[in-house]
Motif scaffolding. Structure first.
Motif, PDB file in Angstrom:
ATOM      1  N   ASN A 386     124.777  66.074 -59.663  1.00 21.99           N
ATOM      2  CA  ASN A 386     125.216  65.112 -60.675  1.00 21.99           C
ATOM      3  C   ASN A 386     124.169  64.934 -61.758  1.00 21.99           C
ATOM      4  O   ASN A 386     122.962  65.128 -61.528  1.00 21.99           O
ATOM      5  N   MET A 387     124.652  64.551 -62.956  1.00 22.60           N
ATOM      6  CA  MET A 387     123.772  64.335 -64.108  1.00 22.60           C
ATOM      7  C   MET A 387     124.009  62.950 -64.683  1.00 22.60           C
ATOM      8  O   MET A 387     125.085  62.377 -64.525  1.00 22.60           O
ATOM      9  N   PHE A 388     122.974  62.461 -65.359  1.00 15.01           N
ATOM     10  CA  PHE A 388     123.080  61.168 -66.029  1.00 15.01           C
ATOM     11  C   PHE A 388     123.666  61.385 -67.422  1.00 15.01           C
ATOM     12  O   PHE A 388     123.125  62.150 -68.228  1.00 15.01           O
ATOM     13  N   ASP A 389     124.796  60.717 -67.709  1.00 23.60           N
ATOM     14  CA  ASP A 389     125.472  60.923 -68.990  1.00 23.60           C
ATOM     15  C   ASP A 389     125.110  59.872 -70.024  1.00 23.60           C
ATOM     16  O   ASP A 389     125.726  59.794 -71.077  1.00 23.60           O
ATOM     17  N   GLY A 390     124.092  59.039 -69.721  1.00 25.11           N
ATOM     18  CA  GLY A 390     123.691  57.976 -70.632  1.00 25.11           C
ATOM     19  C   GLY A 390     124.067  56.615 -70.101  1.00 25.11           C
ATOM     20  O   GLY A 390     123.524  55.596 -70.531  1.00 25.11           O
ATOM     21  N   GLU A 391     124.992  56.600 -69.148  1.00 24.24           N
ATOM     22  CA  GLU A 391     125.430  55.349 -68.562  1.00 24.24           C
ATOM     23  C   GLU A 391     125.421  55.392 -67.039  1.00 24.24           C
ATOM     24  O   GLU A 391     125.106  54.402 -66.384  1.00 24.24           O
ATOM     25  N   GLN A 392     125.764  56.559 -66.473  1.00 25.72           N
ATOM     26  CA  GLN A 392     125.839  56.667 -65.028  1.00 25.72           C
ATOM     27  C   GLN A 392     125.748  58.129 -64.614  1.00 25.72           C
ATOM     28  O   GLN A 392     125.824  59.042 -65.444  1.00 25.72           O
ATOM     29  N   CYS A 393     125.583  58.358 -63.298  1.00 24.61           N
ATOM     30  CA  CYS A 393     125.555  59.715 -62.775  1.00 24.61           C
ATOM     31  C   CYS A 393     126.988  60.231 -62.634  1.00 24.61           C
ATOM     32  O   CYS A 393     127.847  59.543 -62.056  1.00 24.61           O
ATOM     33  N   VAL A 394     127.239  61.430 -63.156  1.00 23.21           N
ATOM     34  CA  VAL A 394     128.586  61.996 -63.140  1.00 23.21           C
ATOM     35  C   VAL A 394     128.527  63.453 -62.702  1.00 23.21           C
ATOM     36  O   VAL A 394     127.463  64.081 -62.694  1.00 23.21           O
ATOM     37  N   ASP A 395     129.704  63.988 -62.371  1.00 20.30           N
ATOM     38  CA  ASP A 395     129.818  65.394 -62.017  1.00 20.30           C
ATOM     39  C   ASP A 395     129.420  66.239 -63.238  1.00 20.30           C
ATOM     40  O   ASP A 395     129.763  65.897 -64.376  1.00 20.30           O
ATOM     41  N   VAL A 397     130.550  68.772 -64.525  1.00 21.24           N
ATOM     42  CA  VAL A 397     131.662  69.264 -65.347  1.00 21.24           C
ATOM     43  C   VAL A 397     132.059  68.233 -66.390  1.00 21.24           C
ATOM     44  O   VAL A 397     132.760  68.562 -67.367  1.00 21.24           O
ATOM     45  N   LEU A 398     131.605  66.986 -66.220  1.00 24.53           N
ATOM     46  CA  LEU A 398     131.957  65.918 -67.157  1.00 24.53           C
ATOM     47  C   LEU A 398     130.879  65.684 -68.203  1.00 24.53           C
ATOM     48  O   LEU A 398     131.074  64.883 -69.122  1.00 24.53           O
ATOM     49  N   HIS A 399     129.752  66.359 -68.063  1.00 23.89           N
ATOM     50  CA  HIS A 399     128.655  66.112 -69.012  1.00 23.89           C
ATOM     51  C   HIS A 399     127.852  67.388 -69.217  1.00 23.89           C
ATOM     52  O   HIS A 399     127.487  68.080 -68.259  1.00 23.89           O
ATOM     53  N   GLN A 400     127.591  67.713 -70.472  1.00 23.85           N
ATOM     54  CA  GLN A 400     126.805  68.902 -70.801  1.00 23.85           C
ATOM     55  C   GLN A 400     125.398  68.467 -71.180  1.00 23.85           C
ATOM     56  O   GLN A 400     125.202  67.761 -72.167  1.00 23.85           O
ATOM     57  N   CYS A 401     124.428  68.851 -70.400  1.00 21.37           N
ATOM     58  CA  CYS A 401     123.033  68.496 -70.661  1.00 21.37           C
ATOM     59  C   CYS A 401     122.346  69.665 -71.343  1.00 21.37           C
ATOM     60  O   CYS A 401     122.088  70.709 -70.725  1.00 21.37           O
ATOM     61  N   LEU A 402     122.022  69.513 -72.632  1.00 20.37           N
ATOM     62  CA  LEU A 402     121.352  70.562 -73.389  1.00 20.37           C
ATOM     63  C   LEU A 402     119.842  70.346 -73.365  1.00 20.37           C
ATOM     64  O   LEU A 402     119.321  69.510 -72.626  1.00 20.37           O
ATOM     65  N   ASP A 403     119.147  71.099 -74.186  1.00 20.19           N
ATOM     66  CA  ASP A 403     117.694  71.005 -74.224  1.00 20.19           C
ATOM     67  C   ASP A 403     117.262  69.582 -74.511  1.00 20.19           C
ATOM     68  O   ASP A 403     117.831  68.883 -75.337  1.00 20.19           O
TER      69      ASP A 403
END
Length: 421
Positions: A386-395, A397-403
């Protein structure tokens, strides 16, 4: 001032279900009557001043006369806590008695049983309790080498080894009444002195230069490695407290700013600032640092510790620092295996950052932290992939983390988050 003294003494009486030698109502009535008399008022003030010079630590429950008041006041020890009382006017309490009696029917010794001057005493200067500490004597090779008087009403101060003048002068000879045989810290000595009890008889001692009496080890030790437990409860709220430099499993029980007891956790447990916990993944960290200013009560990650250090705060005071065992890191809540947490503590700085959550750089959006008022409040790591999308940890596939080198402020007005793309 008289009103404050009255309230304090009444509060000290409240925990007891009944009063010795008189009914609770009668004692309160006598207290109120005595407070109206100026001479008795001074006596009350003196009793309060001496309150800190008596300790119930390790002392048996019971009543103990305050010799500095000529036995017109006394202490009650109950489960290690000390309570202060005053006898009715014209009465005193003798040690071994369970009630105050008229002065004509009781006696008050000048000092408790003690060995003679310099008998088994180390070299140094000691207060002469028979002269209410207005005089002192010197010992050398177990012999008295002289006696002197303090000038202009001063008294001998064990904590500094000097004649002291001022408004908080206290001369209260320690006693072995109710204490087990062995060494005990001398009250109001800043751990520079102690006394040894043997069959109820006291022998006074002073610690050598640059050493203090360590209550846990029961001996004088070098300042840098010893702990002055006698002062450990000063300014502390009632309850359990750890002490810097003390062994991990040792903690204090405090009541009214005084030491009630020095206690230890069971084997393989350490005190974490609140309770005894199993010491299987962290230990005390004496070199650790941290500041609790602006932080809530609880544990917080320590800076410059490669994510292994953390510290415990209570009422914005640093209680103790800890360090995860080798191979583990602190994730903001507990010590976990390194592979389960991305450590990048050097980049976590809240200076000049807005309040809210921020992503930790170079973690591929897995770690983030909360800033409030320029202070880092907590650190978080998303589980699994999971990744942090700015508000919460999400799958992912729901968030693209770039450089992480480019940042922008979001317009989220709820928590004012800084997101990374």
């Amino acid at each position: 001032m008289l009103w404050a003294v009255s309230v304090f003494l009444i509060l000290l009486l409240l925990p007891l279900k009944e009063c010795t030698g008189a009914s609770f109502r009668g004692l309160l009535s006598s207290l109120a009557e005595n407070m109206e008399q100026s001479r008795e008022s001074a006596q009350h003030a003196s009793a309060l001043k001496n309150f800190r010079s008596f300790s119930c630590t390790q002392r048996k429950d019971g009543l103990y006369p305050d010799l500095s008041s000529e036995c017109s006041s006394y202490y009650r020890c109950l489960d290690g806590a000390v309570y202060s009382y005053l006898c009715p006017s014209g009465q005193i309490l003798t040690y071994g008695s369970d009630e105050c009696r008229p002065k004509t029917e009781a006696s008050c010794p000048e000092v408790p049983p003690a060995t003679g001057p310099c008998v088994n005493q180390p070299d140094g200067f000691y207060p002469n309790y028979s002269e209410k500490c207005r005089a002192y004597y010197g010992c050398q090779n177990k012999s008295v080498v002289g006696g002197w008087w303090c000038e202009r009403g001063a008294v001998w101060d064990l904590s500094t080894g000097s004649c002291k003048s001022g408004g908080d002068l206290v001369c209260s000879p320690p006693s072995c009444w109710g204490l087990p045989d062995g060494p005990h810290p001398s009250p109001a000595s800043s751990c520079n002195a102690y006394f040894v009890c043997k069959n109820g008889v006291r022998t006074d001692h002073i610690c050598a230069y640059q050493t203090i009496f360590d209550y846990y080890h029961k001996r004088c030790m070098p300042n840098q490695s010893a702990v002055c437990y006698d002062q450990g409860c000063e300014g502390k709220i009632n309850g359990l407290h750890s002490v810097p430099k003390a062994p991990c499993h040792v903690y204090l029980r405090c009541f009214n700013g005084a030491l009630v007891g020095l206690e230890s956790c069971p084997q393989n447990y350490i005190f974490d600032g609140q309770q005894c916990v199993l010491a299987n993944n962290f230990s005390c960290w004496e070199e650790g640092q941290g500041t609790c200013q602006g932080l809530r009560d609880g544990i917080h990650a320590a800076p410059n510790s490669e994510c292994r250090g953390f510290f415990f705060c209570r009422h914005q005071q640093l209680i103790r620092t800890f360090k995860c065992t080798q191979g583990l890191v602190f994730n903001g809540k507990e010590c976990v295996r390194k592979e389960n947490f991305v450590c990048n503590s050097q980049s976590i700085v809240c200076t000049n950052k807005t309040d809210g959550y921020h992503t930790v750089e170079k973690t591929r959006c897995k770690s983030f932290y909360l800033c409030r008022g320029g202070v880092k409040m907590s650190v978080h790591t998303c589980p699994g992939n999971n990744m942090f999308d700015g508000e919460q940890c999400v799958d992912p596939v729901l968030h693209q983390c770039l450089d992480n080198t480019r940042h922008q402020q979001t317009s989220n007005l709820t928590n004012r988050v800084t997101r990374s793309f």
